[in-house]
Design a protein around this motif. Structure first.
Motif, mmCIF file in Angstrom:
data_model
loop_
_atom_site.group_PDB
_atom_site.id
_atom_site.type_symbol
_atom_site.label_atom_id
_atom_site.label_comp_id
_atom_site.label_asym_id
_atom_site.label_seq_id
_atom_site.Cartn_x
_atom_site.Cartn_y
_atom_site.Cartn_z
ATOM 1 N N ASN A 1 13.478 5.388 5.398
ATOM 2 C CA ASN A 1 13.121 4.313 4.473
ATOM 3 C C ASN A 1 11.800 4.658 3.787
ATOM 4 O OD1 ASN A 1 15.200 2.162 5.253
ATOM 5 N ND2 ASN A 1 14.233 2.556 7.227
ATOM 6 N N ILE A 2 11.658 4.222 2.548
ATOM 7 C CA ILE A 2 10.424 4.448 1.812
ATOM 8 C C ILE A 2 9.945 3.102 1.271
ATOM 9 C CG2 ILE A 2 11.534 4.890 -0.428
ATOM 10 C CD1 ILE A 2 8.658 7.013 0.862
ATOM 11 N N PRO A 3 8.660 2.795 1.371
ATOM 12 C CA PRO A 3 8.176 1.533 0.814
ATOM 13 C C PRO A 3 8.329 1.510 -0.709
ATOM 14 C CG PRO A 3 6.573 2.507 2.313
ATOM 15 C CD PRO A 3 7.613 3.553 2.035
ATOM 16 N N PRO A 4 8.317 0.300 -1.296
ATOM 17 C CA PRO A 4 8.100 -1.000 -0.669
ATOM 18 C C PRO A 4 9.380 -1.569 -0.064
ATOM 19 C CG PRO A 4 8.304 -1.294 -3.027
ATOM 20 C CD PRO A 4 8.359 0.195 -2.779
ATOM 21 N N THR A 5 9.224 -2.627 0.717
ATOM 22 C CA THR A 5 10.362 -3.178 1.450
ATOM 23 C C THR A 5 10.547 -4.664 1.198
ATOM 24 O OG1 THR A 5 8.944 -3.558 3.380
ATOM 25 C CG2 THR A 5 10.145 -1.486 3.299
ATOM 26 N N PHE A 6 9.968 -5.174 0.095
ATOM 27 C CA PHE A 6 10.121 -6.607 -0.134
ATOM 28 C C PHE A 6 11.506 -6.926 -0.700
ATOM 29 C CE2 PHE A 6 7.044 -4.893 -3.312
ATOM 30 C CZ PHE A 6 7.908 -4.758 -4.388
ATOM 31 N N TYR B 1 11.699 0.849 -6.212
ATOM 32 C CA TYR B 1 11.100 -0.316 -6.869
ATOM 33 C C TYR B 1 10.793 0.021 -8.321
ATOM 34 C CZ TYR B 1 6.908 -2.832 -8.455
ATOM 35 O OH TYR B 1 5.978 -3.504 -9.199
ATOM 36 N N CYS B 2 11.197 -0.851 -9.230
ATOM 37 C CA CYS B 2 10.935 -0.650 -10.657
ATOM 38 C C CYS B 2 10.153 -1.844 -11.186
ATOM 39 C CB CYS B 2 12.248 -0.503 -11.416
ATOM 40 S SG CYS B 2 12.036 -0.148 -13.177
ATOM 41 N N PRO B 3 8.943 -1.630 -11.719
ATOM 42 C CA PRO B 3 8.157 -2.746 -12.242
ATOM 43 C C PRO B 3 8.901 -3.480 -13.358
ATOM 44 C CG PRO B 3 6.818 -0.760 -12.083
ATOM 45 C CD PRO B 3 8.238 -0.347 -11.852
ATOM 46 N N SER B 4 8.567 -4.717 -13.565
ATOM 47 C CA SER B 4 9.193 -5.529 -14.600
ATOM 48 C C SER B 4 8.951 -4.915 -15.979
ATOM 49 C CB SER B 4 8.625 -6.943 -14.572
ATOM 50 O OG SER B 4 8.980 -7.658 -15.745
ATOM 51 N N THR C 1 3.397 0.464 -4.063
ATOM 52 C CA THR C 1 3.863 1.760 -3.547
ATOM 53 C C THR C 1 2.727 2.657 -3.078
ATOM 54 O OG1 THR C 1 3.743 2.936 -5.678
ATOM 55 C CG2 THR C 1 5.738 1.654 -5.233
ATOM 56 N N GLN C 2 1.481 2.190 -3.154
ATOM 57 C CA GLN C 2 0.335 3.060 -2.914
ATOM 58 C C GLN C 2 -0.446 2.676 -1.656
ATOM 59 O OE1 GLN C 2 -0.310 5.769 -5.134
ATOM 60 N NE2 GLN C 2 1.737 5.041 -5.729
ATOM 61 N N LYS C 3 -0.866 3.688 -0.910
ATOM 62 C CA LYS C 3 -1.816 3.481 0.182
ATOM 63 C C LYS C 3 -3.208 3.529 -0.418
ATOM 64 C CE LYS C 3 -3.610 5.579 4.450
ATOM 65 N NZ LYS C 3 -3.747 4.317 5.199
ATOM 66 N N ILE C 4 -3.952 2.427 -0.314
ATOM 67 C CA ILE C 4 -5.267 2.329 -0.949
ATOM 68 C C ILE C 4 -6.376 2.732 0.014
ATOM 69 C CG2 ILE C 4 -6.859 0.847 -2.200
ATOM 70 C CD1 ILE C 4 -4.182 1.383 -3.606
ATOM 71 N N GLY C 5 -6.366 2.142 1.213
ATOM 72 C CA GLY C 5 -7.337 2.527 2.233
ATOM 73 C C GLY C 5 -8.696 1.883 2.091
ATOM 74 N N VAL C 6 -8.880 1.046 1.077
ATOM 75 C CA VAL C 6 -10.174 0.371 0.879
ATOM 76 C C VAL C 6 -10.188 -0.974 1.581
ATOM 77 C CG1 VAL C 6 -11.766 -0.588 -0.821
ATOM 78 C CG2 VAL C 6 -10.551 1.545 -1.312
ATOM 79 N N ILE C 7 -9.076 -1.692 1.474
ATOM 80 C CA ILE C 7 -8.948 -2.993 2.138
ATOM 81 C C ILE C 7 -8.490 -2.755 3.575
ATOM 82 C CG2 ILE C 7 -7.799 -5.237 2.089
ATOM 83 C CD1 ILE C 7 -7.312 -4.816 -0.879
ATOM 84 N N PRO C 8 -9.163 -3.338 4.577
ATOM 85 C CA PRO C 8 -8.748 -3.117 5.968
ATOM 86 C C PRO C 8 -7.364 -3.689 6.251
ATOM 87 C CG PRO C 8 -10.422 -4.846 5.838
ATOM 88 C CD PRO C 8 -10.346 -4.233 4.486
ATOM 89 N N HIS D 1 1.219 -4.911 -0.494
ATOM 90 C CA HIS D 1 2.509 -4.253 -0.291
ATOM 91 C C HIS D 1 3.651 -5.216 0.019
ATOM 92 C CE1 HIS D 1 -0.172 -0.688 1.110
ATOM 93 N NE2 HIS D 1 -0.010 -0.685 -0.193
ATOM 94 N N SER D 2 3.427 -6.488 -0.150
ATOM 95 C CA SER D 2 4.431 -7.462 0.283
ATOM 96 C C SER D 2 5.210 -8.097 -0.861
ATOM 97 C CB SER D 2 3.762 -8.582 1.103
ATOM 98 O OG SER D 2 3.165 -8.044 2.268
ATOM 99 N N PHE D 3 4.830 -7.817 -2.107
ATOM 100 C CA PHE D 3 5.501 -8.443 -3.253
ATOM 101 C C PHE D 3 5.148 -7.672 -4.528
ATOM 102 C CE2 PHE D 3 1.594 -10.649 -2.041
ATOM 103 C CZ PHE D 3 0.796 -10.414 -3.148
#
Length: 493
Positions: free
Chosen positions: A76-81, A116-119, A230-237, A246-248
């Motif tokens: 599986n690959i994110p996102p998963t919403f 996932y395809c953006p609007s 779709t991105q790992k940011i790593g700035v927000i804990p 990553h939820s919507f």
């Protein structure tokens, strides 16, 4: 010399071999494809947490490849919403990954950034060219228009790039003199934005104070809200990054005001290229402007904003003497020339090889996708696997282009890797542009139309800095210049 000739005409003079196939032989054993999607809901969630939180993208793919003893597997690959099917077939070696370039096997509809395809509201309601499959009649018209944009831009591409780069370097010199370092990202993004507006759109951002000052920020926000899921940011804990990013999918109204300003800027100041799209390629005015903005903002600005900082810092942080070697080559080539141009870059083999190696190690777009048009067999170096119609293939390029079957010492940065006859043979396995480096983009494929422009612009960047300065360095921990040592002119006594 003048700069009106299309870049591809110059590239034809380079001694690059014809691409050859890397498809595995038909005698390979066909095996059941390894991998699992796990239980409904639970499996995708576990893979999402591994990808974003516990492992990170590279370890995510490496660990599964090692566990399954295969470079081809299901996961599986994110996102998963809701509304997104996260199931993919991972293809992680040069042989299996190359199947993504076969238009008879692969459908590219709406798979630019995965399942996932953006609007389309992010692009003014237009389904822009990169989301169209090659079988869509509109795709070839839009891509031919992109080729025309590049052809027209070649008249000012060099002069605008060097003008804006020199302005950046002058500012960096002053910053280093006053504070000891000069932050790179924001000045570089301003440089990229200004030169691309002038080159691709024929529009000077200075005619609009708001666009001149904030246009690049508008594009940053517009890009971010499309790709954040779709991105790992790593700035927000964690777990806040998972919950908040990553939820919507993000709604387009968050950037609609900025997009409208950019749209109106292109509509007014880029009238000539908009009319070209309407008259010569049959696009409506809105479709033309939205495609121009996507090429400008997502493809060009977004790609350069990722790649050029990686290139500068890789060279600027090197401790092996790479800058000395590059500087010697640049100045040898420039000794009998009055200006830097594309033909001069053709002579700089080591500079080009360094650019290629950065692209190999840090491709601007790490993931490539494509959906199977029908059942077919995908070949790794060792085995064959059946792919079913409709399955989404996912290639993670930082691992694909470190394939140990193809590249010696693949995890080591080797700036001279692509020099000499053997190095040029390896170019067929350089896939950063959604195609082979030895291939020429056409209206009937999905390879980056500006592939050659990207490489030569990057080479010009390195050449200009090392022709202008005796040395430069970048901070190890920050995206910043820490040293720009002015060129010492020889004095004849």
């Amino acid at each position: 010399m003048g700069h009106s000739n299309l870049l591809s005409n110059l590239i034809e003079t380079m001694p690059i071999p014809v691409s050859c196939s890397v498809t595995a032989t038909p005698t390979l054993p066909t095996k059941p494809m390894p991998g699992t999607y796990g239980l409904p809901l639970v499996g995708p969630l576990k893979d999402r947490l591994d990808y974003f939180w516990f492992q990170g993208p590279e370890t995510f793919f490496k660990a599964r490849s090692a566990a399954y003893k295969s470079t081809v597997f299901r996961t599986n690959i994110p996102p998963t919403f809701f509304g997104v099917n996260p199931r993919v077939v991972a293809v992680l070696d040069c042989s299996s990954f190359s199947s993504l370039f076969d238009n008879t096997l692969i459908d590219k509809s709406d798979v630019l950034i995965g399942p996932y395809c953006p609007s389309p509201n992010f692009t003014g309601g237009t389904r822009v060219g990169v989301y169209l499959d090659t079988t869509d009649p509109k795709h070839s018209r839009i891509k031919n228009f992109c080729f025309d944009l590049l052809k027209r831009s070649s008249r000012v591409w060099i002069s605008e790039f060097l003008l804006n780069l020199d302005a950046l370097l002058t500012t960096a010199e002053a910053d280093i003199a006053s504070s000891g370092s000069s932050s790179l990202l924001v000045p570089l993004q301003k440089c990229i934005f200004n030169f691309l507006c002038k080159s691709l759109v024929g529009a000077d951002p200075k005619v609009s104070p708001e666009i001149a000052e904030n246009g690049f920020i508008m594009l940053d926000k517009w890009l971010a809200f499309q790709i954040l899921p779709t991105q790992k940011i790593g700035v927000i804990p964690q777990p806040f990054e998972e919950l908040l990013l990553h939820s919507f999918p993000f709604p387009s109204f968050l950037v609609s005001s900025d997009y409208k300003k950019l749209y109106e800027f292109v509509e007014k100041e880029g009238r000539e290229v908009v009319k070209l799209a309407e008259d010569e390629y049959g696009l409506t005015k809105s479709d033309a402007i939205n495609n121009i903005l996507f090429v400008l903002g997502f493809n060009a600005f977004g790609g350069f904003s990722v790649f050029l900082p990686a290139l500068i810092t890789t060279v600027g942080r090197d401790k092996s003497g790479l800058r000395d070697r590059l500087r010697a080559e640049v100045r040898k080539v420039m000794a009998d020339k009055t200006e830097l141009d594309f033909k001069a870059v053709v002579e700089m083999e080591m500079v080009r090889s360094t650019v290629y190696e950065v692209l190999r190690m840090n491709p601007p777009v790490p993931l490539q996708y494509g959906r199977a048009r029908s059942d077919f067999v995908v070949n790794s170096h060792e085995s064959s696997y059946k792919v079913e119609k409709g399955e989404l293939l996912c290639g993670y390029q930082p691992l694909v282009m470190r394939d140990p079957v193809v590249f010696d010492d693949p995890d080591t940065f080797m700036p001279d890797r692509f020099t000499g006859a053997k190095g040029k043979e390896l170019l067929q396995y350089l896939f950063w542009s959604n195609g082979r480096e030895t291939a020429t983009p056409t209206a009937g494929d999905k390879q980056c139309a500006a592939k050659d422009f990207v490489v030569f612009t990057a080479c010009m960047l390195v050449a200009q800095i090392l022709n202008k300065y005796d040395d430069f360095e970048c901070d190890d921990g920050n995206l910043a210049f820490s040293k720009l040592e002015k060129k010492t002119e020889s004095v004849i006594v």
